[in-house]
Motif scaffolding. Structure first.
Motif, PDB file in Angstrom:
ATOM      1  N   THR A   1     103.227  39.145  49.052  1.00 11.36           N
ATOM      2  CA  THR A   1     101.871  38.734  48.696  1.00 11.36           C
ATOM      3  C   THR A   1     101.034  38.690  49.965  1.00 11.36           C
ATOM      4  OG1 THR A   1     102.227  36.350  49.033  1.00 11.36           O
ATOM      5  CG2 THR A   1     102.710  37.230  46.817  1.00 11.36           C
ATOM      6  N   ASP A   2      99.749  38.451  49.775  1.00  8.46           N
ATOM      7  CA  ASP A   2      98.901  38.152  50.920  1.00  8.46           C
ATOM      8  C   ASP A   2      99.415  36.872  51.562  1.00  8.46           C
ATOM      9  OD1 ASP A   2      97.295  40.333  50.340  1.00  8.46           O
ATOM     10  OD2 ASP A   2      95.760  39.146  49.325  1.00  8.46           O
ATOM     11  N   GLY A   3      99.039  36.641  52.811  1.00 11.16           N
ATOM     12  CA  GLY A   3      99.488  35.461  53.526  1.00 11.16           C
ATOM     13  C   GLY A   3      98.883  34.163  53.009  1.00 11.16           C
ATOM     14  N   LEU A   4      99.555  33.074  53.330  1.00  7.42           N
ATOM     15  CA  LEU A   4      99.097  31.731  52.966  1.00  7.42           C
ATOM     16  C   LEU A   4      98.970  30.907  54.249  1.00  7.42           C
ATOM     17  CD1 LEU A   4     101.523  31.151  49.983  1.00  7.42           C
ATOM     18  CD2 LEU A   4      99.138  31.850  49.853  1.00  7.42           C
TER      19      LEU A   4
ATOM     20  N   THR B   1      91.706  27.258  51.518  1.00  4.42           N
ATOM     21  CA  THR B   1      91.747  25.992  50.788  1.00  4.42           C
ATOM     22  C   THR B   1      92.983  25.988  49.881  1.00  4.42           C
ATOM     23  OG1 THR B   1      90.497  26.835  48.895  1.00  4.42           O
ATOM     24  CG2 THR B   1      89.214  25.889  50.735  1.00  4.42           C
ATOM     25  N   THR B   2      93.295  24.826  49.365  1.00  4.37           N
ATOM     26  CA  THR B   2      94.399  24.710  48.414  1.00  4.37           C
ATOM     27  C   THR B   2      94.142  25.596  47.200  1.00  4.37           C
ATOM     28  OG1 THR B   2      94.833  22.458  49.142  1.00  4.37           O
ATOM     29  CG2 THR B   2      95.685  23.075  46.976  1.00  4.37           C
ATOM     30  N   GLU B   3      92.901  25.631  46.748  1.00  3.26           N
ATOM     31  CA  GLU B   3      92.542  26.435  45.588  1.00  3.26           C
ATOM     32  C   GLU B   3      92.741  27.932  45.856  1.00  3.26           C
ATOM     33  OE1 GLU B   3      90.570  24.016  46.909  1.00  3.26           O
ATOM     34  OE2 GLU B   3      90.899  22.502  45.358  1.00  3.26           O
ATOM     35  N   GLN B   4      92.395  28.385  47.058  1.00  5.93           N
ATOM     36  CA  GLN B   4      92.575  29.796  47.402  1.00  5.93           C
ATOM     37  C   GLN B   4      94.056  30.165  47.456  1.00  5.93           C
ATOM     38  OE1 GLN B   4      90.251  29.549  51.031  1.00  5.93           O
ATOM     39  NE2 GLN B   4      88.712  30.964  50.183  1.00  5.93           N
ATOM     40  N   MET B   5      94.872  29.275  48.030  1.00  9.20           N
ATOM     41  CA  MET B   5      96.307  29.543  48.094  1.00  9.20           C
ATOM     42  C   MET B   5      96.923  29.537  46.701  1.00  9.20           C
ATOM     43  SD  MET B   5      97.601  27.761  51.636  1.00  9.20           S
ATOM     44  CE  MET B   5      96.947  26.138  51.305  1.00  9.20           C
ATOM     45  N   ALA B   6      96.496  28.597  45.849  1.00  8.12           N
ATOM     46  CA  ALA B   6      96.996  28.553  44.469  1.00  8.12           C
ATOM     47  C   ALA B   6      96.614  29.830  43.723  1.00  8.12           C
ATOM     48  CB  ALA B   6      96.467  27.316  43.748  1.00  8.12           C
ATOM     49  N   ALA B   7      95.413  30.324  43.956  1.00 12.31           N
ATOM     50  CA  ALA B   7      94.969  31.565  43.311  1.00 12.31           C
ATOM     51  C   ALA B   7      95.836  32.751  43.749  1.00 12.31           C
ATOM     52  CB  ALA B   7      93.499  31.831  43.612  1.00 12.31           C
TER      53      ALA B   7
ATOM     54  N   THR C   1     111.842  34.261  32.850  1.00  8.28           N
ATOM     55  CA  THR C   1     112.659  33.048  32.689  1.00  8.28           C
ATOM     56  C   THR C   1     112.412  32.010  33.779  1.00  8.28           C
ATOM     57  OG1 THR C   1     114.473  34.096  33.902  1.00  8.28           O
ATOM     58  CG2 THR C   1     114.489  34.287  31.493  1.00  8.28           C
ATOM     59  N   ALA C   2     111.657  32.360  34.811  1.00  8.08           N
ATOM     60  CA  ALA C   2     111.415  31.438  35.931  1.00  8.08           C
ATOM     61  C   ALA C   2     110.412  30.364  35.529  1.00  8.08           C
ATOM     62  CB  ALA C   2     110.898  32.199  37.148  1.00  8.08           C
ATOM     63  N   ASN C   3     110.603  29.162  36.071  1.00 10.73           N
ATOM     64  CA  ASN C   3     109.618  28.087  35.894  1.00 10.73           C
ATOM     65  C   ASN C   3     108.453  28.419  36.798  1.00 10.73           C
ATOM     66  OD1 ASN C   3     108.087  25.798  35.855  1.00 10.73           O
ATOM     67  ND2 ASN C   3     109.753  24.397  36.350  1.00 10.73           N
ATOM     68  N   THR C   4     107.277  28.674  36.230  1.00 11.69           N
ATOM     69  CA  THR C   4     106.131  29.150  37.010  1.00 11.69           C
ATOM     70  C   THR C   4     104.984  28.148  37.047  1.00 11.69           C
ATOM     71  OG1 THR C   4     105.305  30.333  35.079  1.00 11.69           O
ATOM     72  CG2 THR C   4     106.684  31.587  36.610  1.00 11.69           C
ATOM     73  N   ASP C   5     105.278  26.871  37.035  1.00 10.86           N
ATOM     74  CA  ASP C   5     104.233  25.843  37.109  1.00 10.86           C
ATOM     75  C   ASP C   5     103.766  25.717  38.552  1.00 10.86           C
ATOM     76  OD1 ASP C   5     102.518  23.752  36.723  1.00 10.86           O
ATOM     77  OD2 ASP C   5     104.096  22.245  36.565  1.00 10.86           O
ATOM     78  N   VAL C   6     102.498  26.060  38.816  1.00  7.54           N
ATOM     79  CA  VAL C   6     101.951  26.014  40.171  1.00  7.54           C
ATOM     80  C   VAL C   6     100.906  24.915  40.302  1.00  7.54           C
ATOM     81  CG1 VAL C   6     100.830  27.381  41.985  1.00  7.54           C
ATOM     82  CG2 VAL C   6     102.284  28.500  40.338  1.00  7.54           C
ATOM     83  N   SER C   7     100.790  24.055  39.317  1.00  9.45           N
ATOM     84  CA  SER C   7      99.752  23.021  39.367  1.00  9.45           C
ATOM     85  C   SER C   7     100.086  21.913  40.325  1.00  9.45           C
ATOM     86  CB  SER C   7      99.512  22.454  37.986  1.00  9.45           C
ATOM     87  OG  SER C   7     100.694  21.962  37.424  1.00  9.45           O
TER      88      SER C   7
END
Length: 66
Positions: free
Chosen positions: A32-35, A41-47, A60-66
């Protein structure tokens, strides 16, 4: 034997290399792009995680990123 899947990241400001490791030891490379909390911001990294990383993960992976 555990059913835990591991996601390991090596990230800089411009790119991130990920390894998804299954319980049997097999691995898959993801990118992915870097973090960087210094530049983003936190919002940009979450996006980035939601739009670039999550689509590469198995359903099948747990994908909760909140």
């Amino acid at each position: 034997m555990t059913n835990t899947m591991y996601l390991i990241a090596d990230s800089g400001a411009t790119k991130a290399d990920w390894r998804l490791v299954w319980p049997d030891g097999t691995a898959r490379a993801l990118h992915t792009d870097g973090l960087s909390p210094y530049y983003q911001t936190t919002e940009q990294m979450a996006a980035t995680l939601q739009t670039q990383l999550l689509p590469q993960l198995p359903e099948t992976a747990n994908t909760d990123v909140s």
